[in-house]
Design an enzyme around this catalytic site. Structure first.
Site, PDB file in Angstrom:
ATOM      1  N   GLU A  49       0.834  -1.215   0.000  1.00 38.12           N
ATOM      2  CA  GLU A  49       0.000   0.000   0.000  1.00 38.12           C
ATOM      3  C   GLU A  49       0.863   1.257   0.000  1.00 38.12           C
ATOM      4  O   GLU A  49       2.086   1.206   0.149  1.00 38.12           O
ATOM      5  CB  GLU A  49      -0.952  -0.044   1.202  1.00 38.12           C
ATOM      6  N   ASN A  50       0.182   2.393  -0.192  1.00 34.21           N
ATOM      7  CA  ASN A  50       0.871   3.676  -0.308  1.00 34.21           C
ATOM      8  C   ASN A  50       0.001   4.762   0.314  1.00 34.21           C
ATOM      9  O   ASN A  50      -1.234   4.672   0.248  1.00 34.21           O
ATOM     10  CB  ASN A  50       1.106   3.965  -1.805  1.00 34.21           C
ATOM     11  N   TYR A  53      -3.346   6.451  -1.837  1.00 32.43           N
ATOM     12  CA  TYR A  53      -3.994   5.132  -1.900  1.00 32.43           C
ATOM     13  C   TYR A  53      -3.975   4.416  -3.256  1.00 32.43           C
ATOM     14  O   TYR A  53      -3.671   3.233  -3.324  1.00 32.43           O
ATOM     15  CB  TYR A  53      -5.440   5.214  -1.394  1.00 32.43           C
ATOM     16  N   GLU A  60      -1.700 -10.165  -5.911  1.00 34.86           N
ATOM     17  CA  GLU A  60      -1.690 -10.973  -7.139  1.00 34.86           C
ATOM     18  C   GLU A  60      -0.784 -10.347  -8.196  1.00 34.86           C
ATOM     19  O   GLU A  60       0.026 -11.028  -8.832  1.00 34.86           O
ATOM     20  CB  GLU A  60      -3.105 -11.090  -7.717  1.00 34.86           C
ATOM     21  N   CYS A  96      -9.559  -8.719  -7.112  1.00 35.08           N
ATOM     22  CA  CYS A  96     -10.322  -7.565  -7.591  1.00 35.08           C
ATOM     23  C   CYS A  96     -10.391  -7.601  -9.129  1.00 35.08           C
ATOM     24  O   CYS A  96      -9.673  -8.364  -9.788  1.00 35.08           O
ATOM     25  CB  CYS A  96      -9.685  -6.265  -7.109  1.00 35.08           C
TER      26      CYS A  96
END
Ligand code: THU
Length: 141
Positions: A49-50, A53, A60, A96
């Site tokens: 993550e960052n 966002y 994956e 996702c």
């Protein structure tokens, strides 16, 4: 289903184990993935993550990026394990939409996706079940 029991176990355990390296301070949702190339090699990935966002990347795609970087181009299956906090996972974590499209670039419809809660609680899907009617560009023109 063509992947054998040994590979299911290897992939599921690798995805569950690598979850501990997930970098998810913003969502608190920790995901691990383990990708089996047709060479027999397994490549793992976690979500990174960052603070901005959308810059973050899913487990994956991290696993695929690692395998592609190593020169792999053919893939058999991926296992995914994800959930809140480091415990569990308490639920099945499905890839996702962006990851499904990402996989479709490199994998055929029979590519297998193992969604694992534990080493003996998992579900297996084919990519063409999770993403029918994929978008493709004709690269021959
Ligand atoms: N995430 C994954 O890494 N893989 C999935 O299959 C679903 C979601 C990550 C993205 C983000 O870091 C966090 O989980 C919450 O959405």
């Amino acid at each position: 289903m063509s992947i054998d029991k040994d590979d299911i176990l290897r992939l599921t355990e690798a995805a569950l184990n690598v979850r501990k390296n997930s970098y998810a301070p913003y969502s608190g949702f920790y995901v691990g993935a383990a990708l089996l190339a047709k060479s027999g090699m397994i490549y793992t990935g976690v979500n990174c993550e960052n603070s901005s966002y959308p810059v973050g990347i899913c487990a994956e795609r991290t696993a695929f990026s690692s395998a592609l970087t190593a020169g792999e181009r053919e893939f058999a299956a991926i296992a995914v394990a994800g959930g809140k906090d480091m415990k569990g996972p308490e639920d099945f974590c499905y890839p996702c939409g962006m990851c499904r499209q990402f996989m479709a670039e490199y994998c055929k419809g029979e590519f297998e996706i193992i969604i694992a809660k534990s080493r003996d609680e998992y579900r297996i899907y084919r990519l063409d079940n999770l993403l029918p009617y994929i978008f493709e560009l004709d690269t021959t023109i």
